[in-house]
Enzyme design. Sequence first.
Site, PDB file in Angstrom:
ATOM      1  N   LYS A   1      82.854 -59.590 -73.815  1.00 20.94           N
ATOM      2  CA  LYS A   1      82.820 -58.211 -73.316  1.00 20.94           C
ATOM      3  C   LYS A   1      82.989 -58.170 -71.783  1.00 20.94           C
ATOM      4  O   LYS A   1      82.915 -59.195 -71.113  1.00 20.94           O
ATOM      5  CB  LYS A   1      81.505 -57.558 -73.753  1.00 20.94           C
ATOM      6  CG  LYS A   1      81.397 -57.413 -75.281  1.00 20.94           C
ATOM      7  CD  LYS A   1      80.129 -56.671 -75.692  1.00 20.94           C
ATOM      8  CE  LYS A   1      80.053 -56.500 -77.201  1.00 20.94           C
ATOM      9  NZ  LYS A   1      78.866 -55.700 -77.616  1.00 20.94           N
TER      10      LYS A   1
ATOM     11  N   TYR B   1      85.453 -49.307 -82.540  1.00 20.70           N
ATOM     12  CA  TYR B   1      84.040 -49.026 -82.818  1.00 20.70           C
ATOM     13  C   TYR B   1      83.842 -47.747 -83.636  1.00 20.70           C
ATOM     14  O   TYR B   1      82.750 -47.181 -83.638  1.00 20.70           O
ATOM     15  CB  TYR B   1      83.242 -48.947 -81.512  1.00 20.70           C
ATOM     16  CG  TYR B   1      82.882 -50.301 -80.933  1.00 20.70           C
ATOM     17  CD1 TYR B   1      82.009 -51.165 -81.601  1.00 20.70           C
ATOM     18  CD2 TYR B   1      83.399 -50.732 -79.712  1.00 20.70           C
ATOM     19  CE1 TYR B   1      81.667 -52.400 -81.079  1.00 20.70           C
ATOM     20  CE2 TYR B   1      83.059 -51.980 -79.182  1.00 20.70           C
ATOM     21  CZ  TYR B   1      82.183 -52.800 -79.871  1.00 20.70           C
ATOM     22  OH  TYR B   1      81.843 -54.021 -79.351  1.00 20.70           O
TER      23      TYR B   1
ATOM     24  N   HIS C   1      80.844 -59.749 -78.857  1.00 18.41           N
ATOM     25  CA  HIS C   1      80.901 -59.085 -80.167  1.00 18.41           C
ATOM     26  C   HIS C   1      81.230 -60.146 -81.212  1.00 18.41           C
ATOM     27  O   HIS C   1      82.034 -61.038 -80.950  1.00 18.41           O
ATOM     28  CB  HIS C   1      82.001 -58.021 -80.195  1.00 18.41           C
ATOM     29  CG  HIS C   1      82.333 -57.556 -81.592  1.00 18.41           C
ATOM     30  ND1 HIS C   1      81.645 -56.537 -82.208  1.00 18.41           N
ATOM     31  CD2 HIS C   1      83.234 -58.012 -82.501  1.00 18.41           C
ATOM     32  CE1 HIS C   1      82.131 -56.378 -83.440  1.00 18.41           C
ATOM     33  NE2 HIS C   1      83.096 -57.259 -83.645  1.00 18.41           N
TER      34      HIS C   1
ATOM     35  N   GLU D   1      88.906 -56.598 -88.509  1.00 19.48           N
ATOM     36  CA  GLU D   1      88.867 -56.681 -87.040  1.00 19.48           C
ATOM     37  C   GLU D   1      89.905 -57.661 -86.505  1.00 19.48           C
ATOM     38  O   GLU D   1      90.489 -57.430 -85.442  1.00 19.48           O
ATOM     39  CB  GLU D   1      87.455 -57.069 -86.592  1.00 19.48           C
ATOM     40  CG  GLU D   1      86.436 -55.960 -86.846  1.00 19.48           C
ATOM     41  CD  GLU D   1      85.017 -56.336 -86.439  1.00 19.48           C
ATOM     42  OE1 GLU D   1      84.122 -55.492 -86.612  1.00 19.48           O
ATOM     43  OE2 GLU D   1      84.794 -57.465 -85.948  1.00 19.48           O
TER      44      GLU D   1
ATOM     45  N   ASN E   1      75.976 -56.853 -73.697  1.00 15.32           N
ATOM     46  CA  ASN E   1      75.395 -58.049 -74.315  1.00 15.32           C
ATOM     47  C   ASN E   1      76.420 -59.152 -74.558  1.00 15.32           C
ATOM     48  O   ASN E   1      76.270 -59.975 -75.455  1.00 15.32           O
ATOM     49  CB  ASN E   1      74.620 -57.673 -75.584  1.00 15.32           C
ATOM     50  CG  ASN E   1      75.497 -56.986 -76.615  1.00 15.32           C
ATOM     51  OD1 ASN E   1      76.703 -56.857 -76.421  1.00 15.32           O
ATOM     52  ND2 ASN E   1      74.897 -56.569 -77.718  1.00 15.32           N
TER      53      ASN E   1
HETATM   54  P1  ADP Z   1      76.064 -56.137 -82.876  1.00 14.07           P
HETATM   55  O1  ADP Z   1      77.069 -56.211 -81.719  1.00 14.07           O
HETATM   56  O2  ADP Z   1      74.920 -57.103 -82.680  1.00 14.07           O
HETATM   57  O3  ADP Z   1      76.715 -56.261 -84.218  1.00 14.07           O
HETATM   58  P2  ADP Z   1      75.868 -53.273 -83.390  1.00 14.07           P
HETATM   59  O4  ADP Z   1      77.073 -53.445 -84.267  1.00 14.07           O
HETATM   60  O5  ADP Z   1      74.676 -52.590 -83.975  1.00 14.07           O
HETATM   61  O6  ADP Z   1      75.382 -54.683 -82.804  1.00 14.07           O
HETATM   62  O7  ADP Z   1      76.274 -52.452 -82.089  1.00 14.07           O
HETATM   63  C1  ADP Z   1      77.537 -52.641 -81.480  1.00 14.07           C
HETATM   64  C2  ADP Z   1      77.324 -52.721 -79.990  1.00 14.07           C
HETATM   65  O8  ADP Z   1      76.844 -51.467 -79.514  1.00 14.07           O
HETATM   66  C3  ADP Z   1      76.269 -53.727 -79.512  1.00 14.07           C
HETATM   67  O9  ADP Z   1      76.753 -55.051 -79.432  1.00 14.07           O
HETATM   68  C4  ADP Z   1      75.921 -53.169 -78.154  1.00 14.07           C
HETATM   69  O10 ADP Z   1      76.930 -53.463 -77.179  1.00 14.07           O
HETATM   70  C5  ADP Z   1      75.942 -51.671 -78.426  1.00 14.07           C
HETATM   71  N1  ADP Z   1      74.615 -51.157 -78.823  1.00 14.07           N
HETATM   72  C6  ADP Z   1      73.987 -51.348 -80.012  1.00 14.07           C
HETATM   73  N2  ADP Z   1      72.793 -50.736 -80.035  1.00 14.07           N
HETATM   74  C7  ADP Z   1      72.666 -50.119 -78.824  1.00 14.07           C
HETATM   75  C8  ADP Z   1      71.650 -49.317 -78.219  1.00 14.07           C
HETATM   76  N3  ADP Z   1      70.517 -49.019 -78.859  1.00 14.07           N
HETATM   77  N4  ADP Z   1      71.862 -48.871 -76.953  1.00 14.07           N
HETATM   78  C9  ADP Z   1      73.008 -49.173 -76.283  1.00 14.07           C
HETATM   79  N5  ADP Z   1      74.009 -49.920 -76.798  1.00 14.07           N
HETATM   80  C10 ADP Z   1      73.837 -50.403 -78.051  1.00 14.07           C
HETATM   81 MG    MG Z   2      78.143 -54.999 -85.061  1.00 14.69          MG
END
Ligand code: ADP
Ligand code: MG
Length: 140
Positions: free
Chosen positions: A11, A51, A117, A128, A114
């Site tokens: 990211k 997304y 992905h 994807e 974070n």
């Molecule tokens: P992951 O990436 O672990 O699969 P998700 O698919 O639930 O997590 O969410 C996609 C992305 O959205 C996350 O990696 C993060 O960048 C963002 N995200 C998820 N939850 C939150 C939140 N509560 N607040 C802000 N950003 C979030």
């Molecule tokens: Mg996810």
Amino acid sequence: MTVERTLSILKPDATRRNLTGQINARFEAAGLRLVAQKRLWLSRAQAEAFYAVHAQRPFYNDLCSFMTSGPVVVQVLEGGNAVARNREIMGATNPANAADGTIRKDFAESIEANSVHGSDSAENAAAEIAFFFSGIEIVG
Ligand code: ADP
Ligand code: MG
């Protein structure tokens, strides 16, 4: 053990801090092979489409803004149980909950920024991967 492919994205927070090589080294050390990779700057429309599954979530707009704030590196990882293995290496979505030694524990800036992905199922991985790569660009 099933050989799988999964989609990974480094990211904008990771590319900004020049962490591409360090993160890729984690994948390789864990036995995942980088069988396709390219650096892109996503458009708003591309981020929103990628997304789309999160369109109703409160963080969707901010997430799409973040994902278009700088370059990303999109890649295909291949290896045994690659989808689940990559999720283990990545760690929990919120770095505050991520296990020691995971990418997100060591590198993530926040629950949003974070660093990585990773696809969450084999079915989503196939969709994807097809979003970003044509077959000719993936060399196993
Ligand atoms: P992951 O990436 O672990 O699969 P998700 O698919 O639930 O997590 O969410 C996609 C992305 O959205 C996350 O990696 C993060 O960048 C963002 N995200 C998820 N939850 C939150 C939140 N509560 N607040 C802000 N950003 C979030
Ligand atoms: Mg996810």
